[in-house]
Scaffold this motif. Structure first.
Motif, PDB file in Angstrom:
ATOM      1  N   GLY A 294       0.756  -1.235   0.000  1.00 51.32           N
ATOM      2  CA  GLY A 294       0.000   0.000   0.000  1.00 51.32           C
ATOM      3  C   GLY A 294       0.789   1.289   0.000  1.00 51.32           C
ATOM      4  O   GLY A 294       0.196   2.369   0.004  1.00 51.32           O
ATOM      5  N   THR A 312      -8.687   3.171  -7.393  1.00 54.18           N
ATOM      6  CA  THR A 312      -9.072   1.801  -7.091  1.00 54.18           C
ATOM      7  C   THR A 312      -7.803   0.987  -6.898  1.00 54.18           C
ATOM      8  O   THR A 312      -6.919   1.002  -7.771  1.00 54.18           O
ATOM      9  CB  THR A 312      -9.908   1.185  -8.225  1.00 54.18           C
ATOM     10  OG1 THR A 312     -11.114   1.942  -8.377  1.00 54.18           O
ATOM     11  CG2 THR A 312     -10.268  -0.260  -7.914  1.00 54.18           C
ATOM     12  N   ALA A 313      -7.698   0.300  -5.775  1.00 55.53           N
ATOM     13  CA  ALA A 313      -6.517  -0.509  -5.462  1.00 55.53           C
ATOM     14  C   ALA A 313      -6.917  -1.975  -5.448  1.00 55.53           C
ATOM     15  O   ALA A 313      -7.829  -2.365  -4.713  1.00 55.53           O
ATOM     16  CB  ALA A 313      -5.929  -0.101  -4.110  1.00 55.53           C
ATOM     17  N   GLU A 315      -5.649  -5.972  -4.942  1.00 52.30           N
ATOM     18  CA  GLU A 315      -4.618  -6.820  -4.334  1.00 52.30           C
ATOM     19  C   GLU A 315      -5.152  -8.239  -4.231  1.00 52.30           C
ATOM     20  O   GLU A 315      -6.262  -8.452  -3.742  1.00 52.30           O
ATOM     21  CB  GLU A 315      -4.216  -6.286  -2.961  1.00 52.30           C
ATOM     22  CG  GLU A 315      -3.321  -7.200  -2.155  1.00 52.30           C
ATOM     23  CD  GLU A 315      -2.056  -7.621  -2.877  1.00 52.30           C
ATOM     24  OE1 GLU A 315      -1.740  -8.832  -2.836  1.00 52.30           O
ATOM     25  OE2 GLU A 315      -1.410  -6.743  -3.492  1.00 52.30           O
ATOM     26  N   ALA A 321      -4.351  -6.967   1.218  1.00 44.85           N
ATOM     27  CA  ALA A 321      -5.413  -5.992   0.961  1.00 44.85           C
ATOM     28  C   ALA A 321      -5.775  -5.240   2.241  1.00 44.85           C
ATOM     29  O   ALA A 321      -6.086  -4.038   2.204  1.00 44.85           O
ATOM     30  CB  ALA A 321      -6.638  -6.690   0.378  1.00 44.85           C
ATOM     31  N   VAL A 324      -3.373  -2.541   2.612  1.00 37.53           N
ATOM     32  CA  VAL A 324      -3.687  -1.435   1.702  1.00 37.53           C
ATOM     33  C   VAL A 324      -4.798  -0.571   2.301  1.00 37.53           C
ATOM     34  O   VAL A 324      -4.731   0.671   2.251  1.00 37.53           O
ATOM     35  CB  VAL A 324      -4.101  -1.973   0.318  1.00 37.53           C
ATOM     36  CG1 VAL A 324      -4.494  -0.814  -0.604  1.00 37.53           C
ATOM     37  CG2 VAL A 324      -2.971  -2.779  -0.306  1.00 37.53           C
ATOM     38  N   ARG A 325      -5.814  -1.196   2.873  1.00 35.27           N
ATOM     39  CA  ARG A 325      -6.907  -0.425   3.499  1.00 35.27           C
ATOM     40  C   ARG A 325      -6.372   0.462   4.612  1.00 35.27           C
ATOM     41  O   ARG A 325      -6.782   1.620   4.763  1.00 35.27           O
ATOM     42  CB  ARG A 325      -7.970  -1.375   4.043  1.00 35.27           C
ATOM     43  CG  ARG A 325      -8.768  -2.098   2.958  1.00 35.27           C
ATOM     44  CD  ARG A 325      -9.928  -2.888   3.548  1.00 35.27           C
ATOM     45  NE  ARG A 325     -10.601  -3.666   2.509  1.00 35.27           N
ATOM     46  CZ  ARG A 325     -10.316  -4.928   2.213  1.00 35.27           C
ATOM     47  NH1 ARG A 325      -9.371  -5.561   2.910  1.00 35.27           N
ATOM     48  NH2 ARG A 325     -10.954  -5.549   1.245  1.00 35.27           N
ATOM     49  N   VAL A 341     -10.710  -0.378  -2.242  1.00 36.15           N
ATOM     50  CA  VAL A 341      -9.776  -1.498  -2.187  1.00 36.15           C
ATOM     51  C   VAL A 341     -10.534  -2.772  -2.510  1.00 36.15           C
ATOM     52  O   VAL A 341     -11.577  -3.059  -1.898  1.00 36.15           O
ATOM     53  CB  VAL A 341      -9.106  -1.618  -0.801  1.00 36.15           C
ATOM     54  CG1 VAL A 341      -8.138  -2.799  -0.774  1.00 36.15           C
ATOM     55  CG2 VAL A 341      -8.376  -0.327  -0.444  1.00 36.15           C
TER      56      VAL A 341
END
Length: 487
Positions: A294, A312-313, A315, A321, A324-325, A341
């Motif tokens: 992230g 928009t990510a 994973e 993920a 990333v959040r 995400v």
């Protein structure tokens, strides 16, 4: 005069002979645990070590000692094993792995740290006796005593006296295939192969801690300064970067709140190059195709939010993920609705959402040969087969990105590896495959975009791509190629 104070070693009273220590101090115990976790659990030292330091409540000198000992052994393993092969009267493969780690720890203290010889030997014997049993302690004592009295340069000159790749591999503690790959990468990207030694030395030099100030959430000027715990200066290249001179960056309020992040300047430039490239038409939807953990996604999300765009990510691994959040939460807090995400396979996004995005980042999984300063264990885990084994995934991800970006939009392909089979050749293959699918795309002059972001950064041009180097730029060896979809 007594010798320098060493964690876990009690300075004997004057006139009292003390050459054996039976207690293992916490710093050495942590270092040993890190090495065993790396060896037996495929753990990463940069994840295991901070956790152990917190659990053992180590800070200051003890934390610094444990860090240098663990990372020093991981970096120097190739040299130390070559030396041990001349000191041990049996094949190293016959030794218990734990004993081998104790010997490596002892050698690093003897040859590369300011630890008195008697302390390095005696505390290593204590570690052996406590963690691997009393039997091997005699071997540890004998081997380390034979190694004492000479420095690392003298020993390296004895075990690797030549200038060929094999000797360089031993002297600078890299696998032979990595040395050859880095030599070829330097040549392929227009550098003199004579820089190889400088690159190998840089790989064995601890990286400086850089911070990224997320636009709209913090500013470099707010990070720079000095207090009782942390001193921060300006970064070298990235306009979002600050440099930690000393201290724990976790003590900074902006870092604790996620408004600034620990992030190498090379990684920062990857995100900033994508954000700086010209797109034709709208600029509203950005995509990070392999976003975990992230860091780049956070910088992209903050930049996008400042322009009224959304990120928009994607994973593929659920636990990554979640990371990333966490990284994007501060951006979402100040700009609700600008980040999303998803858990999913980046290779499927192009088919599911063709032409949906204006900017796409592909930070592709790679061998990580450009980040050996930070993950020294990677050099011993990777094999030559990984170079070819990862290429299909890299090509598929870039192909998906080219499908997902709209005509006039831009894709950034990035790897933390300078090796040609993971950089230029992947882009060449993906462009050819896209053309067969009817997707037209062309390379952008990435060095020209870099010049707008960082005027005058030397030695980074690699044809139409950008290649950064630890020995030249003080960053990880990030490669970036910008591609525009034309139709």
């Amino acid at each position: 005069m007594t010798g320098p104070s060493v964690p876990g070693v009690r300075t004997p009273r004057r006139g009292v002979k003390q050459d054996r220590f039976t207690r293992v101090d916490p710093a050495r115990a942590v270092a040993f645990e890190v090495l065993r976790a790396v060896a037996t659990q495929d753990a990463y030292a940069n994840l295991v070590l901070p956790k152990l330091l917190r659990e053992k409540r180590l800070g200051g000198r003890d934390a610094a000692f444990a860090t240098e000992l663990a990372y020093g052994v991981l970096r120097g393993r190739g040299t130390y094993d070559a030396l041990l092969a001349t000191l041990v009267d049996r094949p190293l493969a016959d030794l218990d792995d734990g004993v081998l780690d104790v010997l490596r720890m002892g050698l690093h203290q003897l040859l590369a740290m300011r630890v008195p010889d008697h302390a390095a030997v005696a505390t290593s014997v204590a570690v052996a006796r406590t963690h691997v049993g009393g039997g091997p302690s005699g071997l540890v004592n004998a081997v380390l005593r034979k190694a004492s009295g000479r420095d690392l340069t003298e020993w390296a000159a004895q075990v690797a006296p030549g200038e060929g790749d094999d000797d360089l591999a031993v002297r600078y503690s890299h696998p032979q295939w990595v040395v050859r790959s880095l030599r070829e990468a330097l040549r392929a990207h227009g550098h003199d192969a004579g820089e190889l030694v400088d690159l190998l030395v840089a790989d064995n030099t601890p990286a400086h801690v850089a911070l990224a100030a997320l636009p709209g959430l913090s500013a470099v000027d707010d990070l720079v300064g000095r207090d009782a715990h942390v001193e921060v200066g300006t970064g070298r290249w990235s306009p979002a970067a600050a440099h930690v001179v000393h201290g724990d960056p976790g003590r900074l309020a902006a870092v604790r709140a996620g408004r600034a992040r620990v992030q190498d300047e090379g990684s920062q430039l990857v995100a900033l190059l994508l954000a700086a490239a010209d797109v034709e038409g709208r600029d509203e939807r950005w995509l990070d195709l392999c976003a975990g953990p992230g860091g780049k996604a956070a910088l992209l999300a903050a930049t996008a939010a400042g322009r009224g765009a959304a990120l928009t990510a994607v994973e593929v691994a659920p636990h990554r993920a979640d990371l990333v959040r966490q990284a994007l939460a501060p951006v979402e807090a100040v700009a609700p609705g600008t980040v999303e995400v998803r858990v999913g396979d980046g290779r499927e996004v192009g088919a599911a959402e063709p032409g949906a995005y204006d900017r796409v980042l592909v930070d592709a999984p790679c061998t990580g040969l450009g980040a050996l300063r930070r993950r020294p264990e990677a050099r011993w885990r990777r094999t030559p087969a990984d170079l070819g084994g990862l290429a299909p995934l890299q090509r598929d991800l870039l192909g998906s990105a080219l499908d997902a970006v709209r005509p006039g939009g831009v894709v950034a392909y990035a790897t933390c590896s300078p090796v040609l089979s993971e950089t230029r050749l992947v882009v060449d293959d993906a462009l050819k495959a896209a053309a067969k699918r009817g997707v037209a795309a062309e390379r952008i002059d990435t060095p020209a975009v870099l010049e707008r972001v960082v005027p005058g950064l030397p030695g980074a041009g690699a044809g139409l791509g950008v290649q950064l180097w630890p020995h030249t730029h003080g960053t990880d060896a990030m490669h970036v190629a910008l591609v525009r979809r034309t139709g």
